[in-house]
Design a protein around this motif. Structure first.
Motif, short mmCIF file in Angstrom:
data_model
loop_
_atom_site.label_atom_id
_atom_site.label_comp_id
_atom_site.label_asym_id
_atom_site.label_seq_id
_atom_site.Cartn_x
_atom_site.Cartn_y
_atom_site.Cartn_z
N ILE A 1 -5.22 13.63 -0.67
CA ILE A 1 -4.76 12.28 -0.99
C ILE A 1 -4.31 11.56 0.27
N GLY A 2 -3.68 12.30 1.20
CA GLY A 2 -3.28 11.68 2.46
C GLY A 2 -4.48 11.21 3.26
N LEU A 3 -5.54 12.00 3.27
CA LEU A 3 -6.77 11.59 3.95
C LEU A 3 -7.35 10.36 3.30
N TYR A 4 -7.37 10.35 1.98
CA TYR A 4 -7.85 9.18 1.23
C TYR A 4 -7.06 7.93 1.63
N GLY B 1 12.85 7.33 4.88
CA GLY B 1 13.79 8.24 5.54
C GLY B 1 13.83 9.59 4.85
N ARG B 2 15.03 10.07 4.56
CA ARG B 2 15.18 11.39 3.94
C ARG B 2 15.00 11.36 2.42
N MET B 3 14.82 10.21 1.88
CA MET B 3 14.65 10.09 0.43
C MET B 3 13.33 10.74 0.00
N GLY B 4 13.34 11.47 -1.10
CA GLY B 4 12.13 12.08 -1.62
C GLY B 4 11.15 11.03 -2.13
N ARG B 5 9.88 11.40 -2.23
CA ARG B 5 8.86 10.43 -2.64
C ARG B 5 9.10 9.93 -4.06
N THR B 6 9.44 10.82 -4.97
CA THR B 6 9.68 10.40 -6.36
C THR B 6 10.90 9.49 -6.45
N THR B 7 11.96 9.87 -5.76
CA THR B 7 13.18 9.05 -5.78
C THR B 7 12.91 7.66 -5.24
N TYR B 8 12.09 7.60 -4.19
CA TYR B 8 11.75 6.29 -3.60
C TYR B 8 11.01 5.42 -4.60
N VAL B 9 9.98 5.97 -5.22
CA VAL B 9 9.16 5.16 -6.14
C VAL B 9 9.97 4.67 -7.33
N LEU B 10 10.80 5.55 -7.87
CA LEU B 10 11.56 5.18 -9.07
C LEU B 10 12.80 4.35 -8.74
N GLY B 11 13.39 4.59 -7.56
CA GLY B 11 14.65 3.95 -7.26
C GLY B 11 14.56 2.72 -6.38
N ARG B 12 13.82 2.83 -5.26
CA ARG B 12 13.84 1.74 -4.28
C ARG B 12 12.59 0.87 -4.26
N PHE C 1 0.84 -1.20 0.00
CA PHE C 1 0.00 0.00 0.00
C PHE C 1 0.87 1.25 0.00
N ASP C 2 0.60 2.13 -0.93
CA ASP C 2 1.35 3.39 -1.05
C ASP C 2 1.13 4.25 0.20
N ALA C 3 2.18 4.38 1.00
CA ALA C 3 2.10 5.17 2.25
C ALA C 3 2.95 6.42 2.17
N SER C 4 3.20 6.91 0.96
CA SER C 4 4.16 8.01 0.79
C SER C 4 3.72 9.30 1.48
N GLY D 1 6.94 3.15 1.81
CA GLY D 1 7.33 4.47 1.37
C GLY D 1 6.96 5.63 2.27
N ALA D 2 6.44 5.35 3.48
CA ALA D 2 6.21 6.44 4.44
C ALA D 2 7.56 7.00 4.87
N ARG D 3 7.54 8.19 5.40
CA ARG D 3 8.81 8.82 5.76
C ARG D 3 9.50 8.10 6.91
N VAL D 4 8.73 7.76 7.98
CA VAL D 4 9.37 7.12 9.14
C VAL D 4 8.65 5.88 9.62
N SER D 5 7.45 5.60 9.15
CA SER D 5 6.67 4.49 9.67
C SER D 5 6.48 3.41 8.60
N GLY D 6 5.75 2.36 8.97
CA GLY D 6 5.43 1.32 8.00
C GLY D 6 6.54 0.30 7.81
N GLU D 7 6.37 -0.53 6.78
CA GLU D 7 7.28 -1.66 6.57
C GLU D 7 8.56 -1.29 5.82
N ASP D 8 8.56 -0.19 5.08
CA ASP D 8 9.77 0.20 4.35
C ASP D 8 9.88 1.73 4.33
N PRO D 9 10.17 2.36 5.48
CA PRO D 9 10.25 3.82 5.51
C PRO D 9 11.37 4.34 4.60
#
Length: 361
Positions: free
Chosen positions: A18-21, A50-61, A6-9, A40-48
């Protein structure tokens, strides 16, 4: 069905539409027994991330996180943010809320407009199912990408999340400090050009010129292109208009303001869904909306509607509701009855059907 990635960015960020949704849909799915892996949440969830931007996370990690995940399906929630590549054995679902950067390009930056256009085009190709939050958004999408019609389903948002916010002492003290009059008009949302706050200000000027001034409360954050509205608010306050710009507010304050408002004015030029007026209706506050975008679909005949360029019509509607208890009661009852149809349980049910369809592909 196995767990859902689930996208938790936006999970750990200040609440946006979108966050409320994301939060409300997650709750609805979990209430139906779905196990979510929040990625992809910043600090919580199964794969936070961290300081990585949301776009960088989706495309890279994210692609590797999906390969390593037991989840057979990934749901992206932010219009276009699916990975660019397919992961073998993983189904993709994306929620499209609106195509405003393409319909109203002047309301976003050029960089974001290009990012939206290119990434959306790729996302709808790699997606197995596309959830649109309204028929209006579906039609906008298919006007540009008719080839994906067989993948699209419409699942309306819920609105019953407003019920969870009870008045507490902190909220009560804050609202008391504002010394709001018994009757006031509320606009709640960002102050960008698309939201058409300038029309509310036009209506306010007309009412004052007739000797019937009204108090306007603005609860919303600055956004791209909001400078002109903020400057005009400053000028009008200097001229004696009672306008209270409160900026971004926490959910308890935000919804209590909605509950206490006499009128909720939301003449947005375009919405992919239009949640704020439906929230006001759920809370028993009469809403005035525009005749464009998804608000006619979402609010139906339970809200007053004016053209997005009709300042005179908006002034008349505001004045009627401010002056007539009978009118307010009528529209409040209609609004509550209509808004009761939109629940997050129904949204979760429709989303689950989209998941099942994606997994069968």
């Amino acid at each position: 069905m196995g767990p859902v990635a689930f996208d938790a960015s936006l999970w750990d960020e200040p609440t946006t539409g979108i966050g409320l949704y994301a939060r409300c849909l997650a709750s609805g799915l979990e209430n139906r027994g779905v196990r979510l892996l929040r990625l992809g949440a910043r600090v919580s969830g199964e794969d936070p991330r961290g300081r990585m931007g949301r776009t960088t996370y989706v495309l890279g990690r994210l692609p590797q996180a999906l390969r390593d995940s037991e989840a057979p399906l990934y749901h992206a929630l932010g219009n276009f943010n699916l990975p660019l590549v397919r992961i073998p054995g993983k189904a993709y679902v994306v929620t499209v809320h609106d195509l405003i950067p393409l319909r109203m390009p002047e309301t976003v930056s050029r960089a974001y407009r290009w990012q939206f256009r290119l990434w959306l085009a790729r996302s709808v190709q790699v997606a197995d199912r596309i959830v649109c939050v309204s028929a209006c958004t579906r039609d906008d999408l298919l006007a540009r990408h008719p080839e994906v019609a067989h993948k699209v389903t419409v699942v309306h948002n819920g609105v019953d999340h407003v019920d969870r916010y009870a008045l507490d002492a902190t909220t009560e003290d804050f609202l008391r400090s504002l010394s709001l009059p018994q009757r006031f008009v509320l606009y709640a949302g960002s102050l960008d050009v698309r939201k058409n706050v300038s029309l509310v200000l036009d209506a306010l000027e007309r009412l004052k010129a007739r000797g019937r001034p009204a108090t306007l409360v603005l609860a919303g954050q600055s956004w791209f292109g909001s400078g002109s509205v903020e400057s005009r608010v400053g000028r009008m306050r200097a001229e004696g208009h009672d306008i209270r710009p409160l900026g971004y507010q926490s959910e308890p304050v935000f919804y209590e303001l909605m509950r206490r408002a006499t009128v909720f004015a939301f003449p947005s030029k375009y919405e992919g869904f239009g949640l704020p007026p439906l929230e006001a209706m759920r809370l028993g506050t009469p809403a005035i909306v525009s005749t464009t975008g998804a608000t006619p679909e979402v609010c139906g005949e339970a809200a007053l509607a004016v053209r997005p360029d009709d300042a005179e019509g908006l002034a008349e509607a505001m004045d009627r509701l401010l002056r007539s208890d009978t009118e307010r009661r009528r529209w409040a009852e209609e609004g509550r009855r209509h808004a009761a149809r939109f629940t997050w349980a129904r949204c979760a049910e429709g989303t689950l059907e989209a998941y099942e369809s994606a997994l069968r592909r």
